[in-house]
Motif scaffolding. Structure first.
Motif, PDB file in Angstrom:
ATOM      1  N   ILE A  22    -105.626 -56.410  74.602  1.00  0.00           N
ATOM      2  CA  ILE A  22    -104.342 -55.705  74.594  1.00  0.00           C
ATOM      3  C   ILE A  22    -104.560 -54.212  74.821  1.00  0.00           C
ATOM      4  O   ILE A  22    -103.851 -53.571  75.616  1.00  0.00           O
ATOM      5  N   LEU A  23    -105.539 -53.640  74.130  1.00  0.00           N
ATOM      6  CA  LEU A  23    -105.826 -52.208  74.287  1.00  0.00           C
ATOM      7  C   LEU A  23    -106.312 -51.886  75.694  1.00  0.00           C
ATOM      8  O   LEU A  23    -105.940 -50.855  76.267  1.00  0.00           O
ATOM      9  N   VAL A  79     -95.526 -49.435  79.072  1.00  0.00           N
ATOM     10  CA  VAL A  79     -94.799 -50.682  79.348  1.00  0.00           C
ATOM     11  C   VAL A  79     -95.757 -51.874  79.352  1.00  0.00           C
ATOM     12  O   VAL A  79     -95.462 -52.936  78.778  1.00  0.00           O
ATOM     13  N   LEU A  80     -96.922 -51.711  79.976  1.00  0.00           N
ATOM     14  CA  LEU A  80     -97.904 -52.791  80.008  1.00  0.00           C
ATOM     15  C   LEU A  80     -98.411 -53.119  78.612  1.00  0.00           C
ATOM     16  O   LEU A  80     -98.561 -54.294  78.247  1.00  0.00           O
ATOM     17  N   LEU A  81     -98.677 -52.090  77.816  1.00  0.00           N
ATOM     18  CA  LEU A  81     -99.162 -52.297  76.452  1.00  0.00           C
ATOM     19  C   LEU A  81     -98.153 -53.071  75.614  1.00  0.00           C
ATOM     20  O   LEU A  81     -98.498 -54.048  74.938  1.00  0.00           O
ATOM     21  N   LEU A  82     -96.890 -52.653  75.657  1.00  0.00           N
ATOM     22  CA  LEU A  82     -95.853 -53.325  74.874  1.00  0.00           C
ATOM     23  C   LEU A  82     -95.625 -54.753  75.371  1.00  0.00           C
ATOM     24  O   LEU A  82     -95.414 -55.669  74.561  1.00  0.00           O
ATOM     25  N   SER A  83     -95.688 -54.960  76.669  1.00  0.00           N
ATOM     26  CA  SER A  83     -95.456 -56.298  77.229  1.00  0.00           C
ATOM     27  C   SER A  83     -96.569 -57.261  76.830  1.00  0.00           C
ATOM     28  O   SER A  83     -96.302 -58.382  76.357  1.00  0.00           O
ATOM     29  N   SER A  97    -101.476 -59.478  67.268  1.00  0.00           N
ATOM     30  CA  SER A  97    -100.924 -58.330  67.976  1.00  0.00           C
ATOM     31  C   SER A  97    -101.309 -57.067  67.242  1.00  0.00           C
ATOM     32  O   SER A  97    -101.922 -57.112  66.166  1.00  0.00           O
ATOM     33  N   LEU A  98    -100.953 -55.913  67.846  1.00  0.00           N
ATOM     34  CA  LEU A  98    -101.281 -54.633  67.240  1.00  0.00           C
ATOM     35  C   LEU A  98    -100.413 -54.346  66.018  1.00  0.00           C
ATOM     36  O   LEU A  98    -100.837 -53.630  65.108  1.00  0.00           O
TER      37      LEU A  98
END
Length: 316
Positions: free
Chosen positions: A239-240, A298-302, A314-315
């Motif tokens: 994710i990171l 946007v990519l991180l949240l998606s 998830s984070l």
């Protein structure tokens, strides 16, 4: 009466501790955390005001407040420029290539390290894979350029004894992404594996003992014990990594860049540097940088949302 007293005591127990009491009880810990909070506020949050440069015709003489508003002028300028698709494509190619290569390799290295039984060899192996991480980017780029030199490089010399002529790889755009990614893997894979080795060290030894009693092989232990234990950590790291997919390291790309390979090495960060500091187009460079950060967010949240729905990891 006793029942009422018990209910009152239960209510008192359920009441949360006030911030003042927590501050008094853990004051020394909050005091240790204070310098980090101050530094983060000064160097992370206050400079965010400078993002307004992207929406202004900024000139240093007028300052941020005195410069006139330009709206989305500089965003349109970047979107309509010939460098837009080139920088986007090169950034995505290098970044996705890096994730494909450098994300699974530390996991494989940690699993391999965990299977080693001789402690002396295991320590030597770990140290030898960690050491390249401590080589500075400038020195690393100098080594790459020297090693790949078609006339004086060590690789050209070795291939010359075999009658093979080494082409000028640093001048070939098609070779730039591979040079960047595989040297990045050699330098950082060992260091990145530390996190996964630490996760494997937390595995309960009784699981291995029970698997041995059931007749499980080393491969079965790896598949059914080691890999499932690494999945939560690997998910968070993925994710990171995905959240910074548009942020390829500026220093290494810029130092390896030349006029021959610029068609494959011109990425967003190098273009921002050239527009902002070299060409003094501060508003344009700020607009490009802001666009890049929005895409990363946007990519991180998606990816974080998808991961939370699919695996409950998830984070937040």
């Amino acid at each position: 009466m006793k029942r009422v007293a018990r209910q009152k005591s239960a209510v008192n127990v359920a009441q949360p501790v006030s911030f003042g009491k927590r501050l008094k009880r853990s004051g020394s810990l909050y005091l240790l955390m204070l310098p980090s909070l101050v530094i983060m506020f000064l160097f992370t949050y206050i400079p965010m005001y400078g993002v307004t440069i992207a929406f202004k015709d900024f000139t240093p003489a007028r300052g941020i407040m005195g410069s006139s508003w330009a709206g989305l002028k500089y965003f349109r300028q970047y979107f309509n420029s010939y460098q837009f698709w080139i920088t986007i494509k090169n950034t995505l190619v290098i970044s996705i290539y890096s994730i494909i290569v450098t994300f699974p390799l530390p996991i494989a290295l940690a699993l391999m390290c965990n299977q080693m039984t001789r402690k002396g060899f295991k320590k030597f192996f770990q140290v030898s894979t960690y050491l390249p991480h401590f080589i500075s980017t400038v020195v690393m780029c100098g080594m790459i350029i020297l090693f790949l030199s078609p006339s004086q490089g060590i690789i050209a010399k070795l291939l010359g004894y075999l009658g093979i002529t080494l082409p000028n790889l640093m001048g070939q755009p098609s070779a730039f992404s591979s040079i960047y990614v595989w040297t990045e893997a050699w330098q950082h894979v060992g260091w990145d594996s530390i996190l996964y080795i630490a996760a494997l060290s937390a595995v309960d030894p009784s699981l291995y003992e029970a698997a041995t009693m059931d007749g499980a092989s080393k491969w079965q232990k790896l598949v059914n014990i080691d890999i499932p234990m690494l999945l939560p950590t690997a998910t968070i790291m993925f994710i990171l990594r995905t959240g910074s997919i548009m942020s390829v390291g500026f220093e290494k790309v810029y130092l390896l860049q030349n006029t021959l390979n610029s068609s494959a090495s011109e990425i967003i960060s190098t273009y921002v540097y050239k527009m902002g500091l070299v060409s003094s187009q501060y508003s344009l460079s700020a607009a490009i940088g802001l666009f890049n950060n929005i895409i990363n967010l946007v990519l991180l949240l998606s990816v974080n949302y998808i991961s939370k729905k699919m695996s409950d990891t998830s984070l937040v």
